[in-house]
Design a protein around this motif. Structure first.
Motif, PDB file in Angstrom:
ATOM      1  N   GLY B 145       2.591  23.410  63.973  1.00 58.18           N
ATOM      2  CA  GLY B 145       3.381  23.192  62.756  1.00 58.18           C
ATOM      3  C   GLY B 145       2.656  22.211  61.872  1.00 58.18           C
ATOM      4  N   ARG B 146       3.413  21.596  60.946  1.00 58.68           N
ATOM      5  CA  ARG B 146       2.781  20.609  60.061  1.00 58.68           C
ATOM      6  C   ARG B 146       2.684  19.251  60.741  1.00 58.68           C
ATOM      7  NH1 ARG B 146       6.188  22.053  54.635  1.00 58.68           N
ATOM      8  NH2 ARG B 146       4.729  23.576  53.775  1.00 58.68           N
ATOM      9  N   ARG B 147       3.774  18.908  61.466  1.00 58.11           N
ATOM     10  CA  ARG B 147       3.852  17.583  62.091  1.00 58.11           C
ATOM     11  C   ARG B 147       4.445  17.788  63.487  1.00 58.11           C
ATOM     12  NH1 ARG B 147       4.695  11.861  60.997  1.00 58.11           N
ATOM     13  NH2 ARG B 147       6.603  11.193  62.032  1.00 58.11           N
ATOM     14  N   LEU B 156      -3.854  17.562  79.157  1.00 55.15           N
ATOM     15  CA  LEU B 156      -3.626  18.411  77.987  1.00 55.15           C
ATOM     16  C   LEU B 156      -3.020  17.639  76.815  1.00 55.15           C
ATOM     17  CD1 LEU B 156      -2.301  21.807  79.398  1.00 55.15           C
ATOM     18  CD2 LEU B 156      -4.477  21.372  78.265  1.00 55.15           C
ATOM     19  N   LEU B 157      -2.340  16.522  77.106  1.00 51.93           N
ATOM     20  CA  LEU B 157      -1.715  15.738  76.026  1.00 51.93           C
ATOM     21  C   LEU B 157      -2.761  15.350  74.982  1.00 51.93           C
ATOM     22  CD1 LEU B 157       0.541  13.203  77.972  1.00 51.93           C
ATOM     23  CD2 LEU B 157       1.328  15.060  76.482  1.00 51.93           C
ATOM     24  N   ALA B 158      -3.846  14.717  75.460  1.00 53.75           N
ATOM     25  CA  ALA B 158      -4.864  14.232  74.531  1.00 53.75           C
ATOM     26  C   ALA B 158      -5.622  15.401  73.901  1.00 53.75           C
ATOM     27  CB  ALA B 158      -5.828  13.297  75.266  1.00 53.75           C
ATOM     28  N   LEU B 159      -5.868  16.452  74.696  1.00 50.97           N
ATOM     29  CA  LEU B 159      -6.573  17.617  74.160  1.00 50.97           C
ATOM     30  C   LEU B 159      -5.797  18.230  72.993  1.00 50.97           C
ATOM     31  CD1 LEU B 159      -8.180  20.596  76.064  1.00 50.97           C
ATOM     32  CD2 LEU B 159      -6.438  21.049  74.373  1.00 50.97           C
ATOM     33  N   VAL B 160      -4.494  18.487  73.218  1.00 53.52           N
ATOM     34  CA  VAL B 160      -3.682  19.155  72.195  1.00 53.52           C
ATOM     35  C   VAL B 160      -3.565  18.270  70.950  1.00 53.52           C
ATOM     36  CG1 VAL B 160      -1.314  19.884  71.666  1.00 53.52           C
ATOM     37  CG2 VAL B 160      -2.446  20.707  73.734  1.00 53.52           C
ATOM     38  N   ALA B 161      -3.309  16.967  71.156  1.00 54.26           N
ATOM     39  CA  ALA B 161      -3.161  16.070  70.006  1.00 54.26           C
ATOM     40  C   ALA B 161      -4.463  16.018  69.204  1.00 54.26           C
ATOM     41  CB  ALA B 161      -2.757  14.678  70.486  1.00 54.26           C
ATOM     42  N   GLU B 170      -0.756  16.915  61.588  1.00 54.03           N
ATOM     43  CA  GLU B 170      -0.310  15.552  61.804  1.00 54.03           C
ATOM     44  C   GLU B 170       0.333  15.479  63.189  1.00 54.03           C
ATOM     45  OE1 GLU B 170       2.640  12.335  59.640  1.00 54.03           O
ATOM     46  OE2 GLU B 170       2.304  14.267  58.656  1.00 54.03           O
ATOM     47  N   VAL B 171       0.008  14.430  63.938  1.00 53.86           N
ATOM     48  CA  VAL B 171       0.643  14.205  65.238  1.00 53.86           C
ATOM     49  C   VAL B 171       1.607  13.041  65.065  1.00 53.86           C
ATOM     50  CG1 VAL B 171       0.296  13.638  67.663  1.00 53.86           C
ATOM     51  CG2 VAL B 171      -1.376  15.082  66.472  1.00 53.86           C
ATOM     52  N   ALA B 172       2.922  13.348  65.192  1.00 54.51           N
ATOM     53  CA  ALA B 172       3.927  12.304  64.988  1.00 54.51           C
ATOM     54  C   ALA B 172       3.828  11.250  66.083  1.00 54.51           C
ATOM     55  CB  ALA B 172       5.324  12.927  64.982  1.00 54.51           C
ATOM     56  N   ALA B 210      -6.895   7.978  64.246  1.00 56.72           N
ATOM     57  CA  ALA B 210      -5.853   8.502  63.353  1.00 56.72           C
ATOM     58  C   ALA B 210      -4.559   7.684  63.468  1.00 56.72           C
ATOM     59  CB  ALA B 210      -5.586   9.971  63.678  1.00 56.72           C
ATOM     60  N   ARG B 211      -4.598   6.604  64.242  1.00 56.48           N
ATOM     61  CA  ARG B 211      -3.440   5.725  64.450  1.00 56.48           C
ATOM     62  C   ARG B 211      -2.195   6.497  64.889  1.00 56.48           C
ATOM     63  NH1 ARG B 211      -4.832   0.802  62.544  1.00 56.48           N
ATOM     64  NH2 ARG B 211      -6.581   0.735  61.091  1.00 56.48           N
ATOM     65  N   VAL B 212      -2.399   7.421  65.824  1.00 59.82           N
ATOM     66  CA  VAL B 212      -1.269   8.162  66.377  1.00 59.82           C
ATOM     67  C   VAL B 212      -0.567   7.280  67.406  1.00 59.82           C
ATOM     68  CG1 VAL B 212      -0.628  10.134  67.829  1.00 59.82           C
ATOM     69  CG2 VAL B 212      -2.354  10.411  66.039  1.00 59.82           C
ATOM     70  N   PRO B 213       0.756   7.071  67.266  1.00 56.31           N
ATOM     71  CA  PRO B 213       1.447   6.276  68.288  1.00 56.31           C
ATOM     72  C   PRO B 213       1.427   6.994  69.645  1.00 56.31           C
ATOM     73  CG  PRO B 213       2.949   6.906  66.479  1.00 56.31           C
ATOM     74  CD  PRO B 213       1.638   7.550  66.203  1.00 56.31           C
ATOM     75  N   VAL B 214       1.031   6.269  70.692  1.00 56.88           N
ATOM     76  CA  VAL B 214       1.056   6.825  72.051  1.00 56.88           C
ATOM     77  C   VAL B 214       2.061   6.010  72.850  1.00 56.88           C
ATOM     78  CG1 VAL B 214      -0.281   7.331  74.127  1.00 56.88           C
ATOM     79  CG2 VAL B 214      -1.364   7.526  71.873  1.00 56.88           C
ATOM     80  N   LEU B 215       3.139   6.667  73.294  1.00 60.50           N
ATOM     81  CA  LEU B 215       4.178   5.977  74.059  1.00 60.50           C
ATOM     82  C   LEU B 215       4.046   6.372  75.525  1.00 60.50           C
ATOM     83  CD1 LEU B 215       5.222   5.845  71.088  1.00 60.50           C
ATOM     84  CD2 LEU B 215       7.523   5.937  72.021  1.00 60.50           C
TER      85      LEU B 215
END
Lengths: 96, 472
Positions: B145-147, B156-161, B170-172, B210-215
């Motif tokens: 999608g867009r975000r 796979l988390l890091a790969l997909v993001a 955009e990765v929210a 890209a300053r993507v928040p990682v929780l």
């Protein structure tokens, strides 16, 4: 359905036109039909038979059957069907 | 159609089994429902050319070797029935035509599909599997999608993001079940795979840039929206994925959610054959095989993840071993030649095992997550069966998975329990004396939904012989 999310509307190598419920949609040959629909922002493909809830492609690897739609009049998984020129998708699916 | 060996599944395990057997002189038919070999991990790209990564190069090399071999590759073929009656018989549908393949030996390499532990809203359009997102991005060049919120566990988390960012999306947020400490603890086991470490580091660097928040130690609590997902609610969890009570939720606006909690062996074919299965903490239900990958049926081997989650490197080696074992069993490979070919593969398999176990651990089933599923959540997507309906059946006495299916239709729909089986078993387990007592679904044909007219073939009603009426 607008060309949202992805550059589906731009001409690329292998660019072809398919139809979704009679409406033309730009796609890329060899791409899965499910991917072409997601790229165009078409996410609701059918309704669940029990609750009538909206459903779309989910597993994208042929296991969940959620993306089953009519492709050229026959039920098929959109995620396993490659795009080809003139292919006709009917949403709603055979299970609704 | 006839072949010495039939191989079900053209992923790393199946395709390598086919190649190994063919190079020993067997005639081999390789069956797969995808259009090209490579399975899910080494998927062929479509016309959109992205940069070739390691998986793509491995897949391209495999596809070239298959094309140059004597292997008959039955692509886009749906196997729906397997039987043994003197030889193996596999019924399949391909391009609307029914075929029956007969073979002396069979390798089952059906791989795995994704585990998504149900949560409220997981049936909304815009919610897709994490491995499914990887396919969408890598094989199709399309973003979810867009975000997008990217959630679950494993590499796979890091790969997909990272791929979403690479395609301009955009990765929210990235929502990881594991803590940083768990990732650090897995690193020593990955030292044997510097290729994987380097890839993982590159993906994470991209996310940081890209300053993507990682929780970390967080999970999706709900996907919300009417016709499609518009926001994703996440919250902190404990080490087993159980939401922390009273902890504040964080809401991310997003039009898509890619979520996956590991991989589930696809045992539909092995259950159909009534092979023994056992429940393993790191993989869930697996088909039982001996150290030579043989199953307790004549000339049958199980390669790759159908017998336990291990990743592509393990699957490839097991595939080659299964192909060699078939060649030996059919008398095309003498014991000495078999041993000298198999021994180095077995040594490599032992080395690959450590990294594979560390990754399998990151993606292990987490029973506490299943126990914490809210009551009104849909468990069986096909039949809209909620946890409340399952609990009602349990209260009425259901103790086993097949019983639950008969009472509630859970697992009876087109996916044949692939999406809901593990969660349904997990809900039953505490009432049945443990997961082993619950038993996996009994396998039933067809292995996949097929059109009845594809199987019946073409005929004219006038051609059907009508028996003479009984004498009065």
């Amino acid at each position: 359905m607008g060309a949202m999310g992805q550059k589906a509307g731009t001409a690329t190598a292998g660019g072809v036109v398919i139809t979704v419920d009679g409406v033309s949609l730009a796609a890329t040959a060899g791409q899965s039909v499910a991917a072409a629909l997601i790229a165009a922002g078409v996410t609701t493909l059918r309704r669940s038979p029990g609750a009538g809830a909206p459903r779309g492609a989910f597993c994208l690897m042929g296991a969940c059957q959620e993306c089953t739609v009519l492709i050229d009049g026959r039920p098929a998984r959109a995620c396993l069907t490659p795009v080809r020129a003139g292919l006709a998708v009917t949403l709603g699916g055979p299970m609704t | 159609m006839r072949a010495d060996l039939a191989v079900l599944g053209a992923g790393p395990a199946g395709a390598n089994a086919a190649l190994a057997a063919a190079s020993a002189g067997l005639s081999v038919a390789l069956i797969d429902e995808n259009g090209a070999a490579g399975g899910q991990v080494w998927r062929a790209p479509c016309g959109r050319d992205g940069p070739a990564d390691a998986d793509r190069r491995a897949g391209d090399a495999l596809r070239r070797r298959l094309a140059a071999s004597s292997v008959i590759h039955l692509a886009s073929a749906t196997a729906w029935l397997i039987d043994h009656d003197g030889c193996w018989r596999i019924d399949l549908v391909r391009e609307g035509e029914a075929h029956c393949l007969e073979a002396e030996a069979l390798v089952i390499a059906t791989g795995a599909h994704e585990r998504v532990v149900p949560f409220p809203g997981w049936t909304l359009p815009g919610v897709i599997g994490l491995a499914g997102a990887a396919i969408l991005l890598k094989a199709n060049g399309v973003r979810p999608g867009r975000r997008t919120v990217v959630a679950g566990c494993g590499p796979l988390l890091a790969l997909v993001a990272a791929k979403i960012l690479a395609l301009g999306g955009e990765v929210a947020a990235v929502i990881d079940l594991a803590s940083r400490a768990e990732w650090l603890a897995a690193l020593p086991a990955l030292a044997a795979r510097p290729d994987l470490l380097a890839r993982g580091a590159a993906w994470r660097a991209r996310l940081a840039a890209a300053r993507v928040p990682v929780l970390h130690r967080h999970a999706v609590l709900a996907a919300e929206g009417a016709e499609r997902v518009t926001q994703v609610r996440v919250g902190p969890v404990d080490a087993e994925g159980r939401p922390l009570r009273g902890a504040p939720a964080v809401v991310f606006a997003a039009d898509s959610l890619a979520v996956g909690h590991g991989l589930v062996p696809d045992t539909a074919a092995t259950r159909l054959l009534r092979l023994p299965h056992r429940h393993e903490p790191m993989s869930g239900w697996v088909a039982v095989r001996d150290r030579n990958l043989a199953a307790p049926k004549p000339r049958l081997w199980l390669a790759g993840e159908v017998g336990g989650i291990g990743g592509a490197a393990v699957a490839e080696l097991q595939g080659r071993l299964a192909g060699l074992a078939a060649a030996r069993a059919l008398g095309r490979l003498e014991d000495g030649a078999w041993r000298s070919a198999a021994a180095p593969l077995e040594r490599r398999l032992a080395r690959a095992g450590r990294a594979a176990r560390a990754m399998a651990r990151m993606m292990r089933p987490r029973p506490a997550m299943v126990a914490a599923i809210p009551t009104d959540t849909v468990i069986c997507r096909c039949e809209d069966v909620t946890r409340a309906m399952i609990e009602e059946a349990i209260a009425a006495g259901a103790r086993e998975l097949n019983q639950l299916k008969q009472w509630t239709r859970c697992g009876m729909g087109p996916c044949q329990g692939r999406m809901c089986g593990e969660a349904a078993a997990g809900l039953l387990a505490p009432h049945a004396g443990g997961i082993a007592a619950v038993a996996p679904w009994t396998g039933r044909p067809p292995l996949r939904p097929i059109a009845a007219d594809d199987v019946l073939g073409r005929f004219d009603y006038d051609d059907i012989p009508i028996p003479a009426p009984a004498p009065p």
